[in-house]
Design an enzyme around this catalytic site. Structure first.
Site, short mmCIF file in Angstrom:
data_model
loop_
_atom_site.label_atom_id
_atom_site.label_comp_id
_atom_site.label_asym_id
_atom_site.label_seq_id
_atom_site.Cartn_x
_atom_site.Cartn_y
_atom_site.Cartn_z
N GLU A 191 0.82 -1.22 0.00
CA GLU A 191 0.00 0.00 0.00
C GLU A 191 0.85 1.27 0.00
O GLU A 191 0.43 2.30 -0.53
CB GLU A 191 -0.96 -0.01 1.19
CG GLU A 191 -2.06 -1.03 1.04
CD GLU A 191 -3.22 -0.83 2.01
OE1 GLU A 191 -3.15 0.12 2.81
OE2 GLU A 191 -4.17 -1.62 1.96
N SER A 259 -3.08 -20.18 -1.30
CA SER A 259 -3.45 -21.59 -1.24
C SER A 259 -4.54 -21.86 -2.25
O SER A 259 -5.17 -20.95 -2.77
CB SER A 259 -3.98 -21.95 0.16
OG SER A 259 -3.13 -21.50 1.18
N ASP A 337 -8.16 -6.49 2.65
CA ASP A 337 -7.38 -5.35 3.16
C ASP A 337 -7.69 -5.16 4.63
O ASP A 337 -8.74 -4.64 5.00
CB ASP A 337 -7.74 -4.09 2.36
CG ASP A 337 -6.85 -2.91 2.74
OD1 ASP A 337 -5.89 -3.11 3.50
OD2 ASP A 337 -7.13 -1.79 2.28
N ASP A 340 -4.33 -0.33 7.52
CA ASP A 340 -4.38 1.02 6.95
C ASP A 340 -3.21 1.84 7.48
O ASP A 340 -2.80 1.67 8.64
CB ASP A 340 -5.69 1.73 7.31
CG ASP A 340 -6.88 1.25 6.51
OD1 ASP A 340 -6.70 0.88 5.34
OD2 ASP A 340 -8.00 1.22 7.05
N PRO A 468 -8.93 3.37 1.57
CA PRO A 468 -8.07 2.54 2.42
C PRO A 468 -6.80 2.07 1.74
O PRO A 468 -5.93 1.50 2.39
CB PRO A 468 -8.98 1.35 2.77
CG PRO A 468 -9.96 1.27 1.66
CD PRO A 468 -10.20 2.69 1.23
#
Length: 796
Positions: A191, A259, A337, A340, A468
C-alpha cells in the site's frame, strides 16, 4: 630422511585420529539430541497416561483421556522434534533473532521490533478465556519438559553454540503473530508503493493500474464490475517522457502467500462432501506443518471419542486444517485489506505530541532493547499513537502510523480448537468469524454432504470517506476503524446450487461485499478459474479426481503468449541464430509446465519480459519524483498488459520504442539473450530452471557437503504460479490433502521436507519424494512402528 618420513606419518596418523574422534564426538552429540521415540517418559501435569504412536512417516497419533493432557503431550513432542523451528518463529515475530545470529539478523529485528509484538502478545493473554489459557499452560509445560528431557540440546544450538530459552505462553501467541506477518506483511507495504503511484499519476492512470478485478476472476459471489478504461493521452503520454526513466528492470514476483481450496457436495460424491486443500508458502526443511492425530473421549458421551487428523503448527496446541470424522475444513489466504496507514500530524513546537481523534495527545514512547550476540545491545525508540506505531513516512515526509488487525489483542485467540468438536458445516461457518487468525477463506464440508464457505478471522469496520489503499487523515470525526464486523454480516455460502466451492486467493466476492473486505492484493484469478472450470467439467467426484485438479499443470494462461511469440517469430528473420533457436524450442509446446518442456520456459520468459517492459513503462512517470520507486505487485497485471498489446495505443508505448511491433520483437530478442546466458535456449528445460531448493534454515551457513545432507534433493519440479500446481524452487504447496469426513481412510495427505527436524531421525525428509512425484500418501497415519508412553510424574 627416515625421521622426516616417520614424523610425517605420525602427524598424518594423529590428524586422522583427531578427525575421527571429532566425527565420533559429533555423531554422539547428535544422537544424544534425538527425540525419544520408544519406552516411557514421565511428564509432570498429566492426569492420565498418553500414548504417542509414530508411523513410518513420523506422523504422530496422540491418545489420551482429555484435551489438556493432549496439549501437554503435543508440547512435549513438538519441542523434541521442532524446538529450534518454533524458536525461530517466535523470534521472527518478536524481533529477537539477533540473540542467536548476531548482526546478520539486526536489520530484520529492527523492523520487527517496531511492532512490539511480545508486549502485544502479553496483552492477548490478558483477554483470553480461562479454557484457552489452561491449554496454553499445559502446552507450555509440555514444551519445557520436552526440551529438558533431551540428553543434549537440539543440534542447531550445538552449531550456533547457543542455548534454548524457556518457552512462555506469549511465545505461542507470537507463533500465531508470525503467521500474520507471513500472510499480511507484503500487502501492508504494498500500500505504501500504491500511495506513491497515486501521488505521481493522474487518477485515471492510478485506477487503471490498481483495478480490483479482471476477466480471469472466478468469484464465488459475482456481480458485474466495470473495469477501468485505458487512460487517455490527455492524462498520460509515455512518448513525451525522458528515455532514461524507462531503464528500470525490476518486476515484483507473482508469488504471494496463498493456497488452493475446493470442495464438492455429497450430491456429486454419493456420500460425504470432499474437501481439498494445498497451502502455498515458502518451503523449508523440516516442513512448517506437523502431521498430527488427536484421539480423546467425548465428555458428553461415555462411548464416543473425538478423532481429529490433520496438521498442527509447532508452537501452538491446535490442529490447523484437517478432519474430525464429522467435518473437514481448509483455509486459503483471503488477501483482503486488513491494515491502513494513518497520516500523523505532530506539534511543530513539541514533537512528542500528535493530533489524535480527540485533539492533541502525547505520543506513547517505548524503548525496546535488541540483544545482539557478540555485540553491544541496541535500543530502539518507538513512538505509538492511538491507531498504532509510527513505522514509515508518506511521500511528503509525513509520519505514518499502522493500523493492523494483528496489533489488536481481540484479533488473536485459540478459538480454532473449537473445530475439533464441531459436527456440521453449518456449525463450523457460524464460529469461523471468531477465530483469532489472519483473515482466511474458510471452506468446510461434512459427512452428510453439506459444504459451506465464509471468512475466518476478525474483519475491521471502516467508517468515513477515505480510500483505504492510501494513507489517510483519521482526525476528522468518525473516520477510521469503528470496531469489528459482526459474524452475522460476514459473506456466507451454504450448499450452493452448483454443489461446488473453490478458493485460490483471487477476488471472492463483488459489490458491497468487496467494499467490506477491501483489496489487499488479490491474485490474478487464473488458478481459481482453472480450478472452477475443472470442477464443472464433471458431475461425479472421488478423492482421486480432486487430487488430479491439485496436480493440474496445464499452462492455460500462457496459451495466448505462446501464440503471440509464435507470431512475432514468424515475422522475424529465421537466419538469425536466436530466432531459429526460439522457433526450435517452441516445437514441444503442449500447454504444460512439465519438467522436460523447453517451450514452457521460453514462453514464460517472454511473458515476463513483455510484462516488465510494459508495466515499468506505465510507471516511468513516478520515477521523476522517486528515483528509487519499485513497482508493487499488481493484481491485474496480466489484464493491463493484454489490453495494451491488443489495442496498441501509441501514447502508452514506452518512449524507447518506435511502435508496439518493435517492443514485442525486442522483448523476444532480450528473452533469447537472457536464456542463452542461463544455459541455452533449446538446451535447458523448465525442470532445469524450476529445480527444488528446499533448505534447512542453517544450511546456507555450513560447508556444502553438510548442507547437502540437511537440504532436500534438487529435484526438477513441474508446475508454476498461475495454475493449480503451484511450484517454484522454494515456494509452493506446503501440504496437499483431499479428504471426505467419515471416510478418512480413503483420503490422502502429502507434504515436503518431512516431519522431524533432526537429521538423524528416521523421519527426516520422510515422505518428501511422494510430494515431489505427486504420489498418494494416506491421510490417516499408518500402522505404528514406534510407541512412547507418557506417564504422570509423581513429584518435581
Amino acid at each position: 630422511m627416515q625421521f622426516t618420513l616417520r614424523l610425517a606419518l605420525y602427524i598424518f596418523t594423529t590428524g586422522l585420529l583427531i578427525a575421527g574422534l571429532l566425527i565420533l564426538i559429533s555423531g554422539s552429540l547428535l544422537r544424544a539430541s534425538l527425540p525419544q521415540y520408544d519406552g516411557e517418559a514421565p511428564l509432570f501435569g498429566l492426569s492420565a497416561p498418553v500414548l504417542i504412536d509414530r508411523d513410518t512417516l513420523g506422523s504422530v497419533t496422540f491418545k489420551g483421556e482429555n484435551r489438556l493432557d493432549l496439549a501437554l503431550a503435543m508440547g512435549y513432542v513438538h519441542a523434541q522434534e521442532r524446538f529450534f523451528e518454533m524458536d525461530l518463529m517466535r523470534r521472527q515475530a518478536a524481533g529477537e533473532l539477533s540473540e542467536l545470529f548476531g548482526t546478520a539478523s539486526l536489520a530484520h529485528d529492527r523492523k520487527a521490533r517496531a511492532f512490539r509484538m511480545r508486549a502485544r502478545a502479553a496483552a492477548v493473554l490478558q483477554q483470553l478465556p480461562e479454557t484457552q489459557l489452561h491449554l496454553l499452560d499445559a502446552y507450555r509445560d509440555g514444551i519445557n519438559q520436552g526440551i529438558t528431557a533431551l540428553t543434549v540440546r537440539p543440534f542447531p544450538y550445538l552449531l550456533t553454540q547457543t542455548q534454548p530459552v524457556e518457552w512462555r505462553n506469549e511465545d505461542s501467541i507470537l507463533v500465531i503473530a508470525a503467521m500474520f506477518f507471513t500472510l499480511n506483511e507484503s500487502n501492508i507495504y504494498r500500500e505504501l508503493a500504491l500511495s506513491s503511484l497515486h501521488a505521481a499519476l493522474p487518477e485515471t492512470v492510478y485506477r487503471f493500474l490498481n483495478a480490483p478485478a479482471g476477466n480471469w476472476d472466478a468469484p464465488l459471489i459475482d456481480e458485474p464490475i466495470a473495469l477501468p478504461e485505458l487512460p487517455s493521452e490527455e492524462h498520460i503520454n509515455l512518448q513525451t517522457l525522458n528515455k532514461k526513466l524507462f531503464n528500470d528492470n525490476t518486476l515484483a514476483t507473482e508469488h504471494s502467500p496463498g493456497s488452493n481450496s475446493f470442495a464438492v457436495a455429497g450430491g456429486l460424491t454419493n456420500g460425504p462432501a470432499i474437501v481439498a486443500n494445498d497451502m502455498h508458502l515458502t518451503l523449508r526443511v523440516p516442513n512448517l506443518w506437523f502431521r498430527t492425530r488427536l484421539i480423546y473421549p467425548d465428555a458428553t458421551s461415555t462411548d464416543q471419542f473425538h478423532d481429529i487428523t490433520g496438521i498442527s503448527l509447532p508452537g501452538v496446541p491446535s490442529v490447523v486444517i484437517g478432519s474430525n470424522r464429522h467435518i473437514a475444513w481448509s483455509f486459503t489466504n483471503s488477501h483482503g485489506d486488513f491494515s491502513d496507514w494513518v497520516r500523523i500530524k505532530t506539534d511543530a513546537d513539541d514533537q512528542t505530541r500528535y493530533l489524535g481523534s480527540t485533539g492533541w495527545q502525547p505520543l506513547q514512547i517505548h524503548h525496546e532493547t535488541i540483544r545482539i550476540r557478540n555485540a553491544a545491545d541496541e535500543i530502539l525508540q518507538i513512538s505509538e499513537t492511538e491507531w498504532g506505531p509510527i513505522l514509515a513516512q508518506h511521500h511528503d515526509k509525513t509520519p505514518l502510523a499502522l493500523a493492523w488487525t494483528a496489533l489488536h489483542p481481540e484479533a488473536i485467540n485459540l478459538k480454532l480448537i473449537d473445530l475439533e468438536q464441531v459436527r456440521s458445516a453449518q456449525q463450523a461457518v457460524e464460529i469461523a468469524p471468531t477465530f483469532g487468525i489472519p483473515v482466511q477463506n474458510f471452506i468446510v464440508g461434512d459427512r452428510h454432504g453439506n459444504i459451506s464457505w465464509t471468512l475466518a478471522g476478525r474483519i475491521p469496520i471502516r467508517s468515513g470517506a477515505y480510500d483505504p489503499h492510501i494513507p489517510a487523515d483519521w482526525t476528522t470525526a468518525a473516520t477510521g476503524w469503528s470496531g469489528w464486523l459482526e459474524p452475522g454480516r460476514y459473506p456466507l455460502i451454504n450448499n450452493p446450487p452448483t454443489q461446488r466451492l473453490w478458493s485460490a486467493n483471487s477476488r471472492p466476492v463483488s459489490g458491497n461485499l468487496l467494499d467490506l473486505l477491501g483489496n489487499g492484493g488479490y491474485d490474478l484469478g487464473a488458478r481459481a478459474t482453472q480450478i472452477r472450470d475443472s470442477l464443472f467439467a464433471r458431475d461425479r467426484f472421488s478423492v482421486a479426481d480432486l487430487q488430479a485438479i491439485q496436480l493440474d499443470q496445464r499452462a492455460l494462461l500462457l496459451t495466448r503468449w505462446y501464440q503471440l511469440l509464435s507470431t512475432v517469430l514468424e515475422s522475424a528473420d529465421s537466419k538469425l541464430p536466436w530466432v531459429a533457436a526460439m522457433k526450435s524450442a517452441l516445437n514441444d509446446w503442449d500447454r504444460q509446465a512439465s519438467t522436460n518442456s523447453t517451450a514452457y520456459r521460453v514462453v514464460r520468459t517472454y511473458r515476463h519480459e513483455v510484462t516488465k517492459i510494459v508495466l515499468n513503462g506505465l510507471t516511468a512517470q513516478v520515477r521523476q519524483y522517486d528515483a528509487a520507486f519499485i513497482l508493487p505487485r499488481l493484481s491485474q497485471a496480466e489484464v493491463i498488459v493484454w489490453q495494451l498489446i491488443e489495442q496498441q495505443p501509441l501514447h502508452l508505448l514506452p518512449a524507447l520504442y518506435k511502435n508496439w511491433e518493435e517492443l514485442l520483437y525486442l522483448c523476444a530478442q532480450q528473452s533469447a539473450e537472457q536464456m542463452q546466458q542461463d544455459g541455452g535456449i533449446t538446451e535447458t528445460s523448465w525442470g532445469e530452471v524450476n529445480t527444488a531448493h528446499i533448505r534447512h534454515p542453517l544450511s546456507q551457513k555450513l560447508p556444502l557437503w553438510v548442507a547437502r545432507w540437511l537440504d532436500m534433493p534438487g529435484d526438477p519440479l513441474p508446475g508454476d504460479h498461475n495454475m493449480p500446481r503451484v511450484q517454484s524452487p522454494n515456494f509452493g504447496a506446503s501440504q496437499r490433502s483431499v479428504v471426505a469426513p467419515g471416510q478418512e481412510e480413503h483420503g490422502y495427505f502429502d507434504m515436503p521436507g518431512g516431519q522431524s527436524g533432526h537429521p538423524l531421525s528416521p523421519y527426516y525428509g520422510r515422505g518428501h519424494a511422494n510430494w515431489v512425484n505427486g504420489n498418494l500418501t494416506p491421510f490417516l497415519p499408518g500402522v505404528a512402528e514406534k510407541q512412547l508412553k507418557l506417564i504422570a510424574a509423581q513429584s518435581k
